[in-house]
Design a protein around this motif. Structure first.
Motif, mmCIF file in Angstrom:
data_model
loop_
_atom_site.group_PDB
_atom_site.id
_atom_site.type_symbol
_atom_site.label_atom_id
_atom_site.label_comp_id
_atom_site.label_asym_id
_atom_site.label_seq_id
_atom_site.Cartn_x
_atom_site.Cartn_y
_atom_site.Cartn_z
ATOM 1 N N LEU A 152 0.973 -1.171 -0.164
ATOM 2 C CA LEU A 152 0.120 -0.024 0.044
ATOM 3 C C LEU A 152 0.937 1.342 -0.009
ATOM 4 O O LEU A 152 0.490 2.166 -0.812
ATOM 5 C CB LEU A 152 -1.020 -0.117 1.313
ATOM 6 C CG LEU A 152 -2.155 -0.963 1.181
ATOM 7 C CD1 LEU A 152 -2.861 -0.970 2.526
ATOM 8 C CD2 LEU A 152 -2.924 -0.680 -0.077
ATOM 9 N N ILE A 153 2.007 1.113 0.899
ATOM 10 C CA ILE A 153 2.983 2.310 0.779
ATOM 11 C C ILE A 153 3.385 2.573 -0.544
ATOM 12 O O ILE A 153 3.612 3.953 -1.073
ATOM 13 C CB ILE A 153 4.011 2.314 1.816
ATOM 14 C CG1 ILE A 153 3.435 2.301 3.269
ATOM 15 C CG2 ILE A 153 5.113 3.023 1.410
ATOM 16 C CD1 ILE A 153 4.486 1.902 4.296
ATOM 17 N N GLY A 154 3.586 1.408 -1.466
ATOM 18 C CA GLY A 154 4.602 1.708 -2.847
ATOM 19 C C GLY A 154 3.345 2.449 -3.739
ATOM 20 O O GLY A 154 3.690 2.993 -4.385
ATOM 21 N N ILE A 155 2.106 1.683 -3.490
ATOM 22 C CA ILE A 155 1.002 2.339 -4.326
ATOM 23 C C ILE A 155 0.787 3.792 -4.058
ATOM 24 O O ILE A 155 0.545 4.698 -5.084
ATOM 25 C CB ILE A 155 -0.305 1.366 -4.022
ATOM 26 C CG1 ILE A 155 -0.277 -0.022 -4.506
ATOM 27 C CG2 ILE A 155 -1.399 2.150 -4.918
ATOM 28 C CD1 ILE A 155 -1.245 -0.761 -4.113
ATOM 29 N N TYR A 156 0.742 4.006 -2.659
ATOM 30 C CA TYR A 156 0.536 5.372 -2.588
ATOM 31 C C TYR A 156 1.494 6.249 -3.074
ATOM 32 O O TYR A 156 1.237 7.419 -3.476
ATOM 33 C CB TYR A 156 0.413 5.569 -0.850
ATOM 34 C CG TYR A 156 0.022 7.115 -0.343
ATOM 35 C CD1 TYR A 156 -1.025 7.801 -0.903
ATOM 36 C CD2 TYR A 156 0.929 7.743 0.646
ATOM 37 C CE1 TYR A 156 -1.458 9.015 -0.549
ATOM 38 C CE2 TYR A 156 0.637 8.898 0.980
ATOM 39 C CZ TYR A 156 -0.737 9.404 0.448
ATOM 40 O OH TYR A 156 -0.858 10.977 0.950
ATOM 41 N N ALA A 157 3.012 5.912 -2.675
ATOM 42 C CA ALA A 157 4.080 6.725 -3.409
ATOM 43 C C ALA A 157 4.031 6.859 -4.985
ATOM 44 O O ALA A 157 4.344 7.863 -5.409
ATOM 45 C CB ALA A 157 5.397 6.175 -3.037
ATOM 46 N N GLY A 158 3.625 5.610 -5.567
ATOM 47 C CA GLY A 158 3.394 5.903 -6.890
ATOM 48 C C GLY A 158 2.301 6.669 -7.480
ATOM 49 O O GLY A 158 2.585 7.547 -8.431
ATOM 50 N N LEU A 159 1.268 6.653 -6.797
ATOM 51 C CA LEU A 159 0.153 7.611 -7.119
ATOM 52 C C LEU A 159 0.840 9.028 -6.896
ATOM 53 O O LEU A 159 0.235 9.881 -7.552
ATOM 54 C CB LEU A 159 -1.006 7.305 -6.360
ATOM 55 C CG LEU A 159 -1.742 5.874 -6.612
ATOM 56 C CD1 LEU A 159 -2.871 5.560 -5.819
ATOM 57 C CD2 LEU A 159 -2.186 6.098 -7.984
ATOM 58 N N LEU A 160 1.328 9.210 -5.853
ATOM 59 C CA LEU A 160 1.724 10.863 -5.603
ATOM 60 C C LEU A 160 2.733 11.102 -6.783
ATOM 61 O O LEU A 160 2.512 12.258 -7.353
ATOM 62 C CB LEU A 160 2.613 10.801 -4.059
ATOM 63 C CG LEU A 160 1.781 10.532 -3.134
ATOM 64 C CD1 LEU A 160 2.573 10.869 -1.668
ATOM 65 C CD2 LEU A 160 0.932 11.957 -3.158
ATOM 66 N N ILE A 161 3.532 10.276 -7.287
ATOM 67 C CA ILE A 161 4.615 10.491 -8.261
ATOM 68 C C ILE A 161 3.568 10.725 -9.370
ATOM 69 O O ILE A 161 3.830 11.726 -10.392
ATOM 70 C CB ILE A 161 5.466 9.615 -8.484
ATOM 71 C CG1 ILE A 161 6.475 9.553 -7.311
ATOM 72 C CG2 ILE A 161 6.504 9.969 -9.875
ATOM 73 C CD1 ILE A 161 7.523 8.118 -7.356
ATOM 74 N N PHE A 162 2.888 9.770 -9.431
ATOM 75 C CA PHE A 162 1.790 10.056 -10.953
ATOM 76 C C PHE A 162 1.110 11.310 -10.942
ATOM 77 O O PHE A 162 0.966 11.984 -12.064
ATOM 78 C CB PHE A 162 0.925 8.859 -11.016
ATOM 79 C CG PHE A 162 -0.038 8.814 -11.914
ATOM 80 C CD1 PHE A 162 0.154 7.993 -13.121
ATOM 81 C CD2 PHE A 162 -1.416 9.273 -11.996
ATOM 82 C CE1 PHE A 162 -0.686 8.144 -14.329
ATOM 83 C CE2 PHE A 162 -2.246 8.992 -12.882
ATOM 84 C CZ PHE A 162 -1.915 8.465 -14.184
ATOM 85 N N SER A 163 0.634 11.650 -9.827
ATOM 86 C CA SER A 163 -0.270 12.667 -9.491
ATOM 87 C C SER A 163 0.645 14.203 -9.771
ATOM 88 O O SER A 163 0.244 15.226 -10.408
ATOM 89 C CB SER A 163 -0.768 12.763 -8.064
ATOM 90 O OG SER A 163 -1.383 13.996 -7.756
ATOM 91 N N VAL A 164 1.769 14.013 -9.506
ATOM 92 C CA VAL A 164 2.630 15.178 -9.606
ATOM 93 C C VAL A 164 3.209 15.475 -11.011
ATOM 94 O O VAL A 164 3.004 16.565 -11.703
ATOM 95 C CB VAL A 164 4.240 14.953 -8.616
ATOM 96 C CG1 VAL A 164 5.248 15.832 -9.362
ATOM 97 C CG2 VAL A 164 3.953 15.215 -7.255
ATOM 98 N N CYS A 165 3.245 14.439 -11.730
ATOM 99 C CA CYS A 165 3.510 14.657 -13.298
ATOM 100 C C CYS A 165 2.335 15.156 -13.944
ATOM 101 O O CYS A 165 2.467 15.901 -14.840
ATOM 102 C CB CYS A 165 3.684 13.121 -13.810
ATOM 103 S SG CYS A 165 5.487 12.505 -13.203
#
Length: 673
Positions: A152-165
């Protein structure tokens, strides 16, 4: 069309860009707003999931934990259809964890004493034997959760990076779209300025026009660049947050919806007062620009007549009024910004505490910690866009007022700037037929003017100030249109031609020559592709400016400052003459062109004109009557009427008005000598 619709229409020019920006924004916000849901799952399923019901199982069961010689499996991880035996529970009390190896009737307030766990809820109370878990035991029960938590932490971090882009993409597109809109608006305003009749500039100070093109469009730019992006971003955020809130709890989400009508009422009240203040601020700002422009242009007069203090006092009055209304706006913004948002935020959190607190009193209405966390997180996030919207109210209202001023300028009726190119060069025959004209209704400045100028003739207009000399040329150039009568060019009414076609046959030299920033050559050709640098240089030599070119370090490429401040009035006038000649007009108009020129320079120009006016119809306004003795026809005007007409010799024989004016100037000149 109102201001809002016009602003919307400008946005539609770049709708694809803006739509893509909104799509990227929705994706970015959707990715970002999954965070609280992930946090809720981490809390409820993994961190607090250890308190779910456990049953005895085998070592082969997924997530099985060995404790006191037996294997235990969480209820939600048991294989479908597996038999549930040996129910057990784990409870946290304070910082310690306790194992209860039997069924528990209900959950509630917990307390531990002498190895027994007591559960109480209202009047009910139950006590169960409990075993204190060591750190190693607690870790064993949490070990199966580590993989899920890390995922879940990995998914959350990935979504944050995705969101920033995607946030970067939407911000870039939205800002680029906004800049494009303002670029187009400024082009439209400046283009419209070119179409405005001369009368418009006669009635409006240049500083006010400049303020609308620069200051007001810059304020509108803030609308698209800052306000629009904030409102769109905040709107999408609020929509996403409310969607998430309704998924968590419908009743509480419905209660939070009250923020929307509050914001709408808030906006209406703010606009009611801010509109008045901003109108005043923008109006005073235009007056300040006009005053500064006027003071800079007239600085020699101000200093020569020692009017610095009086000019400063006038400026200070405008500056003080501007400061006063700015302070009123500051008070309004301070009253209706952060303070009210904080009040709303606190009310919302009080409602949240009351709602969850009352639910906790009912065993059937218990809310999980994860849901509580998600609600608090979303509520915090909800007030970020609310704050953003409220903080943009001032810029929104300022931009709306500024846009109104810009569109007011665009609504002014202009004249055409694109005409049908002349198929041939005009012959230059001009006829005025019973022309009457007034700048303002009831104040006629030309009365029944009739005369004919044949091709190649030189027509001189003389008379006292205000007699109508310049008005005749304004009519001929169609800077203004006559209310009565007609003007013919080669037998064709000038009102049947476009202004551009008519003016393509004419050249003009004004009393006060105007030079643009650039070079000597660009001021002659006005950057017209049909006029080469060699032609411009030849025009300068024809008017006797060869000595000027030789005296300049870079010759025809010599830079010219604004208004040609580094050149003498005679040099500026020579360049102005060359400009008119370079365009090879059929009709040449000299509006007191020798008024600011010394005698020596005038002699040079008169010699050049004698050559270049051959084959051209030339209209001359001159106060120095000695310069028009060779004119083919002299029109003497008084109070808007032609009172005498003829050659110099004919008018001298009549011994009328012209004779008196000529003799008076001749006598004055002799006295001066």
């Amino acid at each position: 069309m109102n201001t809002g619709k016009r602003l919307w229409n400008y946005a539609l020019y770049y709708k694809k860009l803006l739509i893509w920006a909104v799509v990227l924004l929705i994706i970015a916000v959707s990715a970002e707003l999954t965070g609280p849901f992930i946090g809720k799952k981490m809390i409820d399923d993994h961190i607090l999931g250890v308190e779910k019901t456990w049953y005895k199982g085998s070592s082969e069961d997924p997530g099985a934990v060995r404790f006191q010689g037996s294997y235990y499996v969480r209820e939600d991880r048991m294989k479908p259809g597996a038999e549930k035996n040996g129910e057990a529970h784990i409870y946290q009390v304070g910082t310690a964890y306790y194992f209860v190896g039997r069924p528990v009737s209900f959950d509630g307030n917990r307390s531990v004493s002498d190895g027994k766990l007591t559960m109480s809820n209202g009047k009910e109370s139950r006590t169960y034997p409990a075993v204190t878990l060591s750190k190693q035991d607690i870790f064993q029960f949490y070990r199966p959760e580590i993989k899920g938590l890390m995922t879940l932490i990995g998914i959350y971090a990935g979504l944050l990076i995705f969101s920033v882009c995607f946030h970067y993409g939407q911000h870039y597109l939205l800002q680029m779209g906004a800049n494009r809109i303002i670029q187009r608006m400024r082009q439209d305003v400046f283009s419209h300025i070119q179409k405005m009749p001369i009368s418009y500039f006669d009635n409006l100070p240049a500083g006010k026009v400049v303020a609308r093109i620069t200051n007001d469009t810059e304020a509108v730019r803030d609308l698209y660049v800052t306000v629009l992006s904030t409102f769109v971003t905040s709107g999408v955020y609020m929509l996403g947050i409310f969607t998430a809130l309704f998924m968590l709890d419908v009743r509480l989400a419905a209660l939070c919806l009250l923020i929307v009508p509050i914001l709408m009422v808030w906006s209406v009240i703010y606009r009611k007062y801010a509109s008045v203040f901003n109108q005043k601020i923008r109006s005073i700002n235009s007056e300040i620009n006009a005053k500064m422009n006027e003071s800079i242009q007239g600085m020699p007069i101000i200093q020569a007549f020692r009017r610095e203090k009086e000019t400063m006092k006038e400026f200070e009055e405008l500056n003080e009024a501007h400061f006063r209304f700015k302070n009123k706006m500051l008070s309004l913004n301070s009253l209706m910004s952060h303070s009210l948002v904080n009040v709303l935020r606190n009310i919302a959190f009080v409602g949240l505490i009351w709602y969850f607190g009352s639910a906790s009193l009912n065993a059937s209405g218990l809310i999980s910690i994860g849901v509580l966390y998600a609600f608090v997180d979303y509520l915090n996030r909800l007030f970020q866009p609310v704050t953003g919207i409220v903080n943009q109210f001032s810029k929104l209202e300022l931009a709306r007022v500024s846009a109104g001023r810009v569109f007011e300028l665009l609504q002014e009726k202009g004249t055409e700037t694109q005409g049908v190119p002349a198929k041939r060069k005009a012959e230059g025959a001009v006829e005025f037929r019973d022309v009457s004209f007034a700048y303002q209704q009831g104040e006629t400045v030309l009365k029944n003017i009739s005369f004919t100028a044949e091709k190649g003739e030189t027509i001189a207009l003389v008379g006292h100030t205000g007699s109508g000399k310049s008005s005749i040329l304004n009519i001929l150039f169609r800077f203004y249109d006559a209310q009565k009568g007609d003007v013919l060019l080669d037998g064709k009414s000038i009102y049947s031609m476009s202004r551009q076609e008519l003016r393509s046959h004419m050249g003009i030299v004004l009393q006060d020559p105007y030079l643009f920033s650039g070079t000597i050559g660009s001021n002659v050709s006005l950057n017209d592709d049909s006029i080469s640098l060699e032609q411009a240089e030849e025009a300068l030599r024809q008017v006797g400016a060869g000595g000027l070119l030789q005296s300049l370090p870079q010759g025809i490429r010599e830079p010219v400052m604004e208004k040609g401040g580094t050149l003498s009035s005679g040099q500026r006038q020579l360049i102005s003459f060359a400009r008119a000649l370079a365009f090879n007009p059929a009709i040449l108009i000299l509006d007191e062109a020798t008024a600011h020129i010394d005698t020596e320079t005038e002699a040079v120009i008169q010699k050049a004109l004698h050559v270049v006016k051959q084959g051209r119809t030339t209209f001359v306004i001159a106060h120095r009557l000695s310069t028009i003795r060779n004119a083919d026809q002299i029109l003497v005007l008084e109070k808007g009427r032609i009172i005498e007409k003829g050659s110099h010799d004919e008018l001298m024989e009549q011994k009328g008005q012209y004779y008196q004016m000529y003799e008076l100037q001749k006598g004055t000149a002799q006295s001066a000598v």
